[in-house]
Design a protein around this motif. Structure first.
Motif, PDB file in Angstrom:
ATOM      1  N   GLU A 115       0.834  -1.187   0.000  1.00 30.28           N
ATOM      2  CA  GLU A 115       0.000   0.000   0.000  1.00 30.28           C
ATOM      3  C   GLU A 115       0.873   1.243   0.000  1.00 30.28           C
ATOM      4  OE1 GLU A 115      -2.780  -0.026   3.122  1.00 30.28           O
ATOM      5  OE2 GLU A 115      -3.811  -1.850   2.462  1.00 30.28           O
ATOM      6  N   PRO A 116       0.415   2.351  -0.600  1.00 28.22           N
ATOM      7  CA  PRO A 116       1.243   3.575  -0.632  1.00 28.22           C
ATOM      8  C   PRO A 116       1.444   4.142   0.768  1.00 28.22           C
ATOM      9  CG  PRO A 116      -0.962   4.019  -1.440  1.00 28.22           C
ATOM     10  CD  PRO A 116      -0.865   2.522  -1.303  1.00 28.22           C
ATOM     11  N   ALA A 117       2.639   4.587   1.068  1.00 26.66           N
ATOM     12  CA  ALA A 117       2.965   5.158   2.375  1.00 26.66           C
ATOM     13  C   ALA A 117       2.385   6.549   2.501  1.00 26.66           C
ATOM     14  CB  ALA A 117       4.473   5.201   2.574  1.00 26.66           C
ATOM     15  N   LYS A 118       1.870   6.851   3.665  1.00 24.13           N
ATOM     16  CA  LYS A 118       1.303   8.163   3.944  1.00 24.13           C
ATOM     17  C   LYS A 118       2.346   8.962   4.702  1.00 24.13           C
ATOM     18  CE  LYS A 118      -2.748  10.434   5.917  1.00 24.13           C
ATOM     19  NZ  LYS A 118      -4.013  10.247   6.680  1.00 24.13           N
ATOM     20  N   VAL A 119       2.988   9.904   4.019  1.00 26.36           N
ATOM     21  CA  VAL A 119       4.064  10.679   4.611  1.00 26.36           C
ATOM     22  C   VAL A 119       3.460  11.861   5.365  1.00 26.36           C
ATOM     23  CG1 VAL A 119       6.176  11.947   4.190  1.00 26.36           C
ATOM     24  CG2 VAL A 119       5.579   9.985   2.746  1.00 26.36           C
ATOM     25  N   LEU A 120       3.780  11.954   6.670  1.00 29.21           N
ATOM     26  CA  LEU A 120       3.276  13.026   7.528  1.00 29.21           C
ATOM     27  C   LEU A 120       4.439  13.882   7.990  1.00 29.21           C
ATOM     28  CD1 LEU A 120       0.756  11.009   9.740  1.00 29.21           C
ATOM     29  CD2 LEU A 120       0.244  12.386   7.710  1.00 29.21           C
ATOM     30  N   ASP A 121       4.238  15.186   8.002  1.00 24.22           N
ATOM     31  CA  ASP A 121       5.270  16.097   8.490  1.00 24.22           C
ATOM     32  C   ASP A 121       5.406  15.983   9.995  1.00 24.22           C
ATOM     33  OD1 ASP A 121       5.592  16.960   5.922  1.00 24.22           O
ATOM     34  OD2 ASP A 121       4.134  18.610   6.145  1.00 24.22           O
ATOM     35  N   TYR A 122       6.588  16.350  10.497  1.00 20.67           N
ATOM     36  CA  TYR A 122       6.833  16.312  11.930  1.00 20.67           C
ATOM     37  C   TYR A 122       5.956  17.350  12.640  1.00 20.67           C
ATOM     38  CZ  TYR A 122       9.259  16.375  16.405  1.00 20.67           C
ATOM     39  OH  TYR A 122       9.554  16.297  17.738  1.00 20.67           O
ATOM     40  N   GLY A 123       5.236  16.907  13.675  1.00 21.44           N
ATOM     41  CA  GLY A 123       4.341  17.787  14.394  1.00 21.44           C
ATOM     42  C   GLY A 123       2.942  17.840  13.832  1.00 21.44           C
ATOM     43  N   SER A 124       2.618  16.986  12.845  1.00 25.11           N
ATOM     44  CA  SER A 124       1.285  16.980  12.260  1.00 25.11           C
ATOM     45  C   SER A 124       0.262  16.461  13.262  1.00 25.11           C
ATOM     46  CB  SER A 124       1.288  16.111  10.997  1.00 25.11           C
ATOM     47  OG  SER A 124      -0.025  16.034  10.472  1.00 25.11           O
ATOM     48  N   ASP A 125      -0.968  16.955  13.171  1.00 18.60           N
ATOM     49  CA  ASP A 125      -2.012  16.509  14.082  1.00 18.60           C
ATOM     50  C   ASP A 125      -2.446  15.084  13.799  1.00 18.60           C
ATOM     51  OD1 ASP A 125      -1.936  18.995  15.202  1.00 18.60           O
ATOM     52  OD2 ASP A 125      -3.621  19.800  14.018  1.00 18.60           O
ATOM     53  N   GLU A 126      -2.288  14.632  12.564  1.00 19.08           N
ATOM     54  CA  GLU A 126      -2.680  13.275  12.217  1.00 19.08           C
ATOM     55  C   GLU A 126      -1.690  12.238  12.737  1.00 19.08           C
ATOM     56  OE1 GLU A 126      -3.511  12.798   8.118  1.00 19.08           O
ATOM     57  OE2 GLU A 126      -4.443  14.771   7.916  1.00 19.08           O
ATOM     58  N   ARG A 127      -0.493  12.680  13.032  1.00 16.89           N
ATOM     59  CA  ARG A 127       0.531  11.750  13.518  1.00 16.89           C
ATOM     60  C   ARG A 127       0.254  11.416  14.983  1.00 16.89           C
ATOM     61  NH1 ARG A 127       5.435  11.021  11.052  1.00 16.89           N
ATOM     62  NH2 ARG A 127       7.023   9.921  12.224  1.00 16.89           N
ATOM     63  N   GLU A 128       0.358  10.166  15.341  1.00 18.51           N
ATOM     64  CA  GLU A 128       0.100   9.729  16.713  1.00 18.51           C
ATOM     65  C   GLU A 128       1.165  10.287  17.661  1.00 18.51           C
ATOM     66  OE1 GLU A 128      -0.574   5.594  19.257  1.00 18.51           O
ATOM     67  OE2 GLU A 128      -0.085   5.533  17.116  1.00 18.51           O
ATOM     68  N   GLU A 129       0.696  10.902  18.726  1.00 20.91           N
ATOM     69  CA  GLU A 129       1.628  11.533  19.675  1.00 20.91           C
ATOM     70  C   GLU A 129       2.326  10.472  20.507  1.00 20.91           C
ATOM     71  OE1 GLU A 129       1.588  14.891  23.254  1.00 20.91           O
ATOM     72  OE2 GLU A 129      -0.272  14.270  22.253  1.00 20.91           O
ATOM     73  N   TRP A 130       3.617  10.665  20.649  1.00 23.12           N
ATOM     74  CA  TRP A 130       4.405   9.709  21.433  1.00 23.12           C
ATOM     75  C   TRP A 130       4.323  10.059  22.913  1.00 23.12           C
ATOM     76  CZ3 TRP A 130       9.378  10.354  23.956  1.00 23.12           C
ATOM     77  CH2 TRP A 130       9.887   9.157  24.433  1.00 23.12           C
TER      78      TRP A 130
END
Length: 430
Positions: A115-130
């Motif tokens: 499947e195509p990779a979904k590239v997210l910028d650092y600090g994006s709201d869609e990225r799961e917070e660590w």
């Protein structure tokens, strides 16, 4: 960080097998060559076969998926390769958390592993917070350094043994020497303190240990050289040894404990010592148990125990005993009234109440007893005497069994002398 799940890379063993077949043809008995090929000549076809296999592998990989279309963007973490789209059969573990959930199960025909990779910028709201809290394993355990374990950094404590129980005092001293009360305590490091003990001759023991506790020593380690001494004798001769033996019994029997025991325990007979220049800290002696008169009494006989635990139980026993005695008295009284009713004659008894009938019965009983004992001597109370000496046994107590002053018979002639003396003077001193 990639692995080939499927690929059309050629099998390298086919070229080797062809070379072996040609080599076998050279050495046939019917066609023996005039000259043998050199070593470099034999290795040339093998090198060509390996090179061809490598070129075929690269070509097949490029045809399978154009992984390096834009070239390598960078390698920020070693062997990590950043691409816009993952080739089929290649899995990037660093981008796994950026994949969208699969719409189809793995065992279905519609499932696609690439499947195509979904590239997210650092600090994006869609990225799961660590969240670092679940990954926290605690701070590193602190260990005192060798410099901190030096004697110049050790604290000095002063213990006053007056009126304290020997065992509780020795336990507090042993813990202080080992440093178990210190926040820097470490099992394999020495952060203990110095202990100064005064008034060693005023230490106390409970029960009968003052008379019966024994101290044995055999310094020569020879049979028959054992010396036995009681606690009270050793307390007069060498009181420091009592605390020495008790503290050593509380310490582990190791080389470090032996060194600590010799260097840091300071014992003195009396209230003074020799280490005032060290500014010792007064140990909280209220935390060490005192040896009082209550310590010599059994636990169940102590006043507080009787007031708390035994008082309720004793109250239940006393109430049961009282009910039992009242029941016996009532049964005996009913039997007495039945006997009196049988002996009574006339119809006037039936008209009496129970109270009047009981009074008449008591008078009849006392009259009968008086007639039976008329003229008999009054029986004397039996006095307990000692065997063979016939001396009467008397109980001596501060509160019970004592004779009052009015019961004591004065010597002969004391009353006449007291009557003849003028008021306000003693007999014989008028």
């Amino acid at each position: 960080q990639g692995s080939h799940s499927s690929g059309a890379m050629p099998f390298l063993g086919r070229g080797l097998l062809a070379w072996r077949a040609r080599e076998a043809d050279m050495w046939r008995p019917d066609e023996v060559p005039q000259t043998l090929p050199s070593r470099k000549t034999r290795q040339a076809p093998l090198i060509l076969a390996v090179g061809a296999a490598a070129v075929a592998a690269v070509c097949s990989w490029g045809l399978e998926g154009d992984a390096f279309v834009n070239g390598i963007v960078g390698r920020p973490a070693g062997n990590v390769v950043i691409v816009e789209e993952l080739p089929r059969g290649l899995t990037c573990r660093n981008a796994h958390i950026q994949f969208t959930p699969h719409a189809h199960p793995r065992n279905s025909a519609e499932w696609d592993a690439a499947e195509p990779a979904k590239v997210l910028d650092y600090g994006s709201d869609e990225r799961e917070e660590w969240n670092p809290l679940p990954q926290w394993r605690g701070e590193k355990t602190y260990h005192p350094s060798k410099e901190l374990q030096g004697d110049q950094y050790r604290q000095w404590y002063h213990f006053d043994a007056e009126g304290k129980t020997l065992g509780h005092l020795a336990q507090a001293i042993a813990l202080t020497l080992r440093g178990k009360n210190s926040p820097l305590y470490d099992p394999i490091r020495d952060v203990g303190a110095y202990a100064i003990v005064t008034n060693c001759d005023r230490v106390r023991v409970s029960g009968k240990k003052y008379h019966y506790k024994l101290y044995l020593r055999n310094l020569s380690r020879k049979p028959g050289h054992m010396k036995v001494e009681r606690f009270k004798d050793l307390l007069k001769r060498f009181p420091e040894r009592i605390i020495m033996r008790a503290v050593w019994g509380m310490l582990p029997k190791t080389k470090s404990s032996k060194r600590i025991f010799k260097e840091r325990l300071k014992l003195f007979q009396g209230p003074n010592h020799l280490y005032y220049n060290k500014d010792p800290v007064e140990y909280p002696m209220h935390t060490i148990k005192d040896c009082t008169a209550t310590s010599n009494i059994r636990h169940r006989d102590r006043s507080m125990v009787m007031m708390t635990s035994r008082k309720k139980r004793q109250g239940v026993i006393d109430a049961w005993q009282k009910r039992n005695d009242e029941r016996k008295q009532l049964t005996a009284y009913k039997r007495f009234l039945e006997d009196q009713l049988k002996q009574a004659e006339g119809d006037d008894v039936k008209d009496l109440t129970v109270r009047d009938f009981s009074k008449a019965a008591d008078k009849t009983r006392m009259r009968k007893k008086l007639e039976e004992t008329r003229g008999m001597e009054i029986p004397k109370k039996k006095v307990k005497v000692f065997w063979k000496t016939y001396i009467p046994v008397k109980k001596y107590s501060g509160n019970k069994g004592g004779r009052k002053l009015s019961e004591v018979e004065p010597p002969p002639g004391a009353k006449e002398a007291l009557d003849r003396s003028p008021p306000g003077t003693l007999p014989g001193k008028a």
